[in-house]
Design a protein around this motif. Structure first.
Motif, mmCIF file in Angstrom:
data_model
loop_
_atom_site.group_PDB
_atom_site.id
_atom_site.type_symbol
_atom_site.label_atom_id
_atom_site.label_comp_id
_atom_site.label_asym_id
_atom_site.label_seq_id
_atom_site.Cartn_x
_atom_site.Cartn_y
_atom_site.Cartn_z
ATOM 1 N N GLN A 355 0.831 -1.206 0.000
ATOM 2 C CA GLN A 355 0.000 0.000 0.000
ATOM 3 C C GLN A 355 0.862 1.252 0.000
ATOM 4 O O GLN A 355 0.609 2.199 -0.747
ATOM 5 C CB GLN A 355 -0.918 0.002 1.221
ATOM 6 N N PHE A 356 1.881 1.270 0.857
ATOM 7 C CA PHE A 356 2.724 2.458 0.945
ATOM 8 C C PHE A 356 3.496 2.700 -0.347
ATOM 9 O O PHE A 356 3.659 3.836 -0.796
ATOM 10 C CB PHE A 356 3.700 2.312 2.111
ATOM 11 N N LEU A 357 3.975 1.621 -0.958
ATOM 12 C CA LEU A 357 4.766 1.759 -2.173
ATOM 13 C C LEU A 357 3.920 2.127 -3.389
ATOM 14 O O LEU A 357 4.460 2.594 -4.396
ATOM 15 C CB LEU A 357 5.516 0.450 -2.456
ATOM 16 N N SER A 358 2.618 1.923 -3.295
ATOM 17 C CA SER A 358 1.761 2.124 -4.463
ATOM 18 C C SER A 358 1.894 3.523 -5.079
ATOM 19 O O SER A 358 2.160 3.642 -6.283
ATOM 20 C CB SER A 358 0.303 1.829 -4.095
ATOM 21 N N PRO A 359 1.717 4.618 -4.319
ATOM 22 C CA PRO A 359 1.875 5.929 -4.968
ATOM 23 C C PRO A 359 3.308 6.231 -5.361
ATOM 24 O O PRO A 359 3.548 6.975 -6.315
ATOM 25 C CB PRO A 359 1.372 6.913 -3.899
ATOM 26 N N VAL A 360 4.278 5.654 -4.634
ATOM 27 C CA VAL A 360 5.684 5.864 -4.986
ATOM 28 C C VAL A 360 5.971 5.255 -6.354
ATOM 29 O O VAL A 360 6.731 5.808 -7.155
ATOM 30 C CB VAL A 360 6.604 5.237 -3.915
ATOM 31 N N VAL A 361 5.333 4.126 -6.655
ATOM 32 C CA VAL A 361 5.503 3.472 -7.955
ATOM 33 C C VAL A 361 4.611 4.109 -9.014
ATOM 34 O O VAL A 361 5.043 4.357 -10.148
ATOM 35 C CB VAL A 361 5.192 1.965 -7.837
ATOM 36 N N SER A 362 3.363 4.379 -8.643
ATOM 37 C CA SER A 362 2.391 4.798 -9.657
ATOM 38 C C SER A 362 2.525 6.255 -10.070
ATOM 39 O O SER A 362 2.263 6.592 -11.236
ATOM 40 C CB SER A 362 0.966 4.536 -9.152
ATOM 41 N N GLN A 363 2.923 7.133 -9.140
ATOM 42 C CA GLN A 363 2.975 8.547 -9.490
ATOM 43 C C GLN A 363 3.978 8.839 -10.617
ATOM 44 O O GLN A 363 3.638 9.544 -11.578
ATOM 45 C CB GLN A 363 3.297 9.378 -8.246
ATOM 46 N N GLY A 370 0.523 9.062 -18.265
ATOM 47 C CA GLY A 370 -0.858 9.421 -18.014
ATOM 48 C C GLY A 370 -1.587 8.337 -17.232
ATOM 49 O O GLY A 370 -1.088 7.227 -17.049
ATOM 50 N N PHE A 371 -2.789 8.680 -16.757
ATOM 51 C CA PHE A 371 -3.566 7.714 -15.978
ATOM 52 C C PHE A 371 -3.873 6.464 -16.795
ATOM 53 O O PHE A 371 -3.725 5.333 -16.313
ATOM 54 C CB PHE A 371 -4.875 8.354 -15.503
ATOM 55 N N GLU A 372 -4.329 6.674 -18.041
ATOM 56 C CA GLU A 372 -4.707 5.524 -18.870
ATOM 57 C C GLU A 372 -3.528 4.584 -19.089
ATOM 58 O O GLU A 372 -3.653 3.361 -18.957
ATOM 59 C CB GLU A 372 -5.262 6.001 -20.215
ATOM 60 N N GLY A 373 -2.379 5.144 -19.411
ATOM 61 C CA GLY A 373 -1.204 4.321 -19.659
ATOM 62 C C GLY A 373 -0.741 3.593 -18.410
ATOM 63 O O GLY A 373 -0.352 2.423 -18.459
ATOM 64 N N ALA A 374 -0.787 4.281 -17.257
ATOM 65 C CA ALA A 374 -0.352 3.652 -16.005
ATOM 66 C C ALA A 374 -1.246 2.473 -15.641
ATOM 67 O O ALA A 374 -0.759 1.394 -15.272
ATOM 68 C CB ALA A 374 -0.354 4.684 -14.878
ATOM 69 N N TYR A 375 -2.557 2.658 -15.747
ATOM 70 C CA TYR A 375 -3.464 1.552 -15.436
ATOM 71 C C TYR A 375 -3.280 0.394 -16.422
ATOM 72 O O TYR A 375 -3.374 -0.781 -16.047
ATOM 73 C CB TYR A 375 -4.917 2.038 -15.458
ATOM 74 N N ALA A 376 -2.995 0.709 -17.678
ATOM 75 C CA ALA A 376 -2.799 -0.346 -18.673
ATOM 76 C C ALA A 376 -1.523 -1.148 -18.385
ATOM 77 O O ALA A 376 -1.520 -2.383 -18.470
ATOM 78 C CB ALA A 376 -2.728 0.263 -20.074
ATOM 79 N N VAL A 377 -0.441 -0.459 -18.024
ATOM 80 C CA VAL A 377 0.828 -1.152 -17.739
ATOM 81 C C VAL A 377 0.678 -2.062 -16.525
ATOM 82 O O VAL A 377 1.038 -3.247 -16.556
ATOM 83 C CB VAL A 377 1.958 -0.135 -17.514
#
Length: 411
Positions: A355-363, A370-377
């Motif tokens: 959970q903690f690493l999630s925004p560190v990785v996703s941001q 972009g949001f679409e590309g991040a969710y797709a990857v």
């Protein structure tokens, strides 16, 4: 705990009150940080003059996870050494006080400090509750209870997240009020949760010797999978409010409703966990969970309407409802009685490290694609993990069939 009753979910009025209390306490845990998800844009606006507010505002949501991950192993040691109930009662009180601190904190550091203390409280609660399931239930009864527990977590998530979205419409501080519900559970925990009879670990060497190399390897794999799952899954509460605003749906209540919809589907799936586990086995349930999460993220990456987002969230609920009780049930199968607390603590630490690493990785991923590309990857990666889990299940099943045939020939 009397062994003759260990396989029963509720055998007497005392067991019923105990189990009901455990289920209600469980509602406080896994999505407790996400209760304020709908407040993130308001927090970012309130502290817009603070450097790196885009990342720091998301850390308000995920900082508890870091402290859960740090404290849970110590909590596991404490409950194995000194008992379950004292830590649970202290953690419930701290949960209410630290969670509600956001009603008054007027600086971003103050807000983050309260969230850190909330993390310590959740780490204690989750570690104790996972260990208690191992203490009070065995075999099929444990699977049934794990599914029921996850259903209650989903119900709590639905109520807390949807309520948080509605309260955030009034003011961004509103969702912090929800944490005070823990005060109501303290009297029930005092009255109805007995201290189980335990097998104490007498020292680090003896305790460690209770696990063989195979069990250690399987636990390491389990903890790693928990981290991966939560890095992916927590991209929903940390990023969905901003993604919805990007799509033109900025009302905080819409984010809370969408996340709550996924939780509601998760409730239904969790209630079916025991028969699904019997049919698919441990690896099969992991395959189902990761594949459904991957599909949910791919649907989310292509969503062009709020209805499309709701469909994606519904699919994500299949993962949440099945994979979380599977992690806990698998850990309890591998955990010897003397080490249940410590293994519970390590599992909780793994979940919340993700959970903690999630925004560190996703941001950074969102900044790059972009949001679409991040969710797709992320969806593609998780889908591949799910397919690998299904493949591992088939391989293990073939090995079991060969072993059975070999035993038949020798007989």
């Amino acid at each position: 705990m009397r062994p003759a009753k260990a396989a029963q979910i509720a055998h007497s009025p005392q067991d019923y009150r105990r189990n009901t209390t455990m289920l209600l306490v469980s509602t406080l845990t896994i999505m407790s940080g996400a209760t304020i998800s709908a407040s993130l844009p308001g927090i970012a606006a309130r502290f817009a003059d603070v450097d790196n507010v885009a990342l720091l505002s998301r850390l308000v949501l995920t900082l508890p996870a870091a402290f859960i991950a740090l404290f849970s192993p110590a909590a596991g040691f404490l409950v194995d050494r000194f008992g379950r109930k004292p830590l649970l009662l202290a953690s419930l009180l701290l949960f209410a006080l630290a969670g509600a601190s956001g009603l008054f904190a007027d600086t971003l550091p103050g807000l983050l400090a309260g969230r850190a203390m909330l993390g310590i409280a959740v780490g204690g609660i989750m570690t104790v509750m996972t260990a208690l399931v191992g203490d009070f239930f065995q075999g099929a009864a444990r699977d049934r209870y794990m599914g029921l527990q996850q259903a209650f977590v989903g119900i709590g998530g639905t109520i807390f997240l949807t309520g948080g979205g509605l309260l955030a419409e009034v003011h961004w501080r509103g969702p912090f009020l929800i944490y005070t519900v823990a005060i109501l559970l303290l009297p029930a925990a005092v009255a109805f949760l007995p201290e189980p009879r335990r097998t104490p670990a007498k020292g680090p060497v003896e305790g460690a010797g209770r696990l063989g190399e195979r069990e250690v390897a399987l636990l390491a794999l389990l903890f790693g999978a928990a981290i991966i799952n939560m890095i992916a899954f927590y991209m929903i509460p940390t990023q969905l409010p901003f993604y919805l605003a990007h799509l033109g749906f900025a009302a905080p209540s819409l984010a809370g409703t969408a996340i709550g919809a996924g939780q509601l589907v998760g409730v239904v799936c969790a209630l079916a966990f025991a028969p699904v586990r019997r049919g698919l086995g441990i690896m099969g349930v992991f395959g189902l969970g990761f594949v459904s999460a991957g599909l949910a993220f791919l649907l989310l990456s292509n969503a062009e309407s709020y209805a499309g987002v709701l469909v994606a969230m519904a699919v994500s609920g299949v993962c949440m409802g099945t994979i979380m009780p599977n992690f806990a049930a698998a850990a309890m199968v591998l955990a010897p009685p003397a080490l249940r607390g410590r293994i519970s603590g390590l599992l909780v630490a793994s979940i919340f490290a993700g959970q903690f690493l999630s925004p560190v990785v996703s941001q950074p991923l969102i900044s790059a694609s972009g949001f679409e590309g991040a969710y797709a990857v992320v969806g593609t990666i998780v889908l591949v993990v799910g397919i690998a889990a299904f493949a591992a299940r088939l391989l293990l099943r073939r090995q079991d069939d060969r072993s059975a045939r070999a035993r038949g020939e020798h007989a």
